[in-house]
Motif scaffolding. Structure first.
Motif, short mmCIF file in Angstrom:
data_model
loop_
_atom_site.label_atom_id
_atom_site.label_comp_id
_atom_site.label_asym_id
_atom_site.label_seq_id
_atom_site.Cartn_x
_atom_site.Cartn_y
_atom_site.Cartn_z
N GLY A 183 -2.41 41.35 2.71
CA GLY A 183 -1.00 41.47 3.09
C GLY A 183 -0.76 41.95 4.50
O GLY A 183 0.34 42.40 4.83
N THR A 184 -1.77 41.86 5.34
CA THR A 184 -1.63 42.38 6.70
C THR A 184 -0.41 41.78 7.40
O THR A 184 0.43 42.51 7.93
N ILE A 185 -0.31 40.46 7.37
CA ILE A 185 0.81 39.81 8.08
C ILE A 185 2.12 40.09 7.34
O ILE A 185 3.12 40.44 7.97
N SER A 186 2.10 40.01 6.02
CA SER A 186 3.32 40.26 5.24
C SER A 186 3.92 41.62 5.59
O SER A 186 5.12 41.74 5.85
N LEU A 187 3.06 42.64 5.59
CA LEU A 187 3.55 44.00 5.82
C LEU A 187 4.03 44.16 7.27
O LEU A 187 5.01 44.83 7.54
N PHE A 188 3.34 43.49 8.15
CA PHE A 188 3.68 43.52 9.57
C PHE A 188 5.06 42.89 9.80
O PHE A 188 5.85 43.35 10.61
N LEU A 189 5.36 41.81 9.04
CA LEU A 189 6.63 41.10 9.22
C LEU A 189 7.78 41.77 8.47
O LEU A 189 8.94 41.56 8.81
N SER A 190 7.42 42.56 7.44
CA SER A 190 8.46 43.01 6.50
C SER A 190 9.54 43.87 7.15
O SER A 190 10.68 43.84 6.72
#
Ligand code: SAH
Length: 468
Positions: free
Chosen positions: A326-333
């Motif tokens: 979820g690195t990108i997901s969390l970064f975008l959230s």
């Protein structure tokens, strides 16, 4: 062209495994130990249908981009196939490779104009890896050695350090050798499957300074745990940085005869079971088994660029396909209304959910399964998650599944941000999205995550409409 023919050749490019590539009568010839820009005399050693292999006989004019590899074992190791080429030239090679793929495979004639400045490492292109794995073996005299496997073999080539990893590794390797000598603990033998110590793993939080040391063992415990911890603490002191702290010492149990390094069970010897690190403002909890990007400096820069391409205002629904932990997901959230992530490995999704909680992020939702199945089903159901304003994909090297691309086109997001570790499949998928979906490549950035290796990472922005 025939075996044993002698030619003069100019090396133009580099293959992923570090062979130089030149052309003779339009046929590609791979020559080990050469660098782009070299003019060399070579002997043909093998002729295939579409390409051939040559051996370097003499360098007629060495390339201006050649440098002495700073690492003594660069040639044997096979990890750093480009160390004999200066860093600026490495970046040029990677940029050209992506541009060529986009032009030849993707059919994008103006690929060169759409390329933004490459994100190369800013200071020193060494010491960037936060995770190292060293197999443990014995040399001919029976002394313990730690190192790496020589290419395509299971012989341990001893090293005292690896220049791509953290400087503390040198001290840790010494400490583990000393521990072996003091305790007489046995070392794993691959042939017979006997002996205890298999691998040393180190993981460092570059932002937090937390260090994890793990020994992979063919057994249930190690002798004299206190001695090991004492020696490791001394090693960290020896390295002499105030910002580094031995946070976790673990043993990982792997009793199987397998090439897989890490087993499924870990036990704590000292400190915590995990370390923390950050990418941007997002904190991650990393255990022995966790997947985590290995170059934290460049990962942050790559994801910032992905975020920029996503162009979020806080109102958007975003899908993160192949989301890993979820690195990108969390970064975008932080900048989206809602982020959905999907990933095939259940443990990674558990980590993703845990990391969301750790950061008190409430607008993410993660699914386990194949992206092509999960997302297609959600889209067909017409419920939550069937619409997306922005889709991010970060597939493995084989690229996106065809069914996923079909669904993606039907979902009709305004923007697609494609993060890729293989420019050939990136180019193939862009062609599909363009021909069947009307999406056009707007711009892209190449990012150097693995300096001195042939790997290149790209982030690309696609849209049907004008973008900022
Ligand atoms: N974006 C992640 C890493 C992506 S690597 C990060 O930055 O950390 C690609 C991921 O795709 C891997 O985690 C792999 O397990 C996953 N994967 C492979 N095939 C898949 C599929 N068909 N559907 C969903 N995920 C898949």
């Amino acid at each position: 062209m025939q075996k044993n023919d002698i030619y003069e050749i100019e090396i133009e490019d580099m293959s992923e495994d570090g062979s130089g590539i030149g052309h003779i009568d339009g046929m590609a010839v791979f020559v080990k130990d050469t660098a782009p820009g070299d003019v060399a005399e070579i002997k043909i050693i093998k002729v295939m249908k579409r390409y051939a292999y040559g051996r370097l006989m003499s360098l007629i004019r060495p390339s201006e981009d050649r440098v002495e590899p700073p690492c003594e074992v660069a040639r044997q190791c096979g990890g750093c196939t480009l160390q004999h080429v200066n860093y600026g030239a490495q970046l040029r090679l990677k940029r050209n490779k992506v541009e060529n793929c986009l032009r030849r495979i993707g059919g994008i004639e103006n690929a060169a104009d759409l390329c933004e400045e490459i994100l190369g490492m800013e200071d020193n292109p060494f010491r960037f890896r936060n995770k190292m794995q060293f197999p443990i073996g014995r040399d001919k005299e029976g002394r313990p050695v730690l190192g790496f496997y020589a290419q395509r073999t299971h012989c341990v080539i001893p090293v005292t350090d690896c220049m791509t990893g953290h400087g503390v590794n040198r001290y840790i390797i010494e400490a583990v050798k000393e521990y072996i000598n003091e305790t007489g603990v046995s070392i794993y033998d691959e042939e017979s499957g006997t002996g205890l110590l298999r691998h040393l793993i180190t993981r460092t939080g570059f932002t937090t300074g937390e260090l994890m040391v793990a020994l992979v063992i063919n057994g249930d415990d190690i002798p004299d745990r206190e001695l090991l911890v004492r020696m490791l603490e001394e090693a960290v002191r020896g390295y002499g940085s105030d910002n580094l702290c031995l946070t976790s010492v673990m043993i990982n149990i792997n009793k199987e005869k397998t090439n897989r390094i890490i087993g499924f069970e870990s036990k704590r010897v000292f400190g915590r079971d995990y370390i923390y690190d950050y990418i941007g403002n997002v904190r991650f909890r990393i255990s022995v088994e966790s997947f985590f990007q290995v170059n934290p400096y460049q990962t942050g820069r790559l994801y910032r660029r992905a975020l920029e391409y996503a162009d979020l205002t806080g109102q958007e629904t975003v899908w993160d396909m192949y989301c890993g932990i979820g690195t990108i997901s969390l970064f975008l959230s932080e900048q989206a209304k809602k982020v959905y992530g999907v990933e095939i490995v259940p443990q990674a999704i558990e980590d993703a959910r845990g990391n969301a909680e750790l950061n008190r992020i409430k607008n993410t939702e993660f699914f386990v399964g194949k992206a092509e199945d999960v997302v297609t089903e959600i889209y067909s159901s017409g419920g939550d998650g069937s619409h997306a304003d922005v889709v991010v994909v970060d597939p493995p090297r084989k690229g996106c599944d065809g069914k996923l691309l079909d669904t993606l086109i039907k979902m009709n997001p305004e923007r697609i941000v494609y993060v890729s570790c293989d420019p050939a499949t990136l180019a193939r998928d862009i062609k599909i999205l363009s021909e069947s979906g009307g999406y056009k490549l707007k711009k892209y950035t190449v990012c150097d995550m693995f300096s001195h290796s042939g790997h290149c990472e790209t982030v690309a922005l696609l849209s049907r409409n004008e973008v900022r």
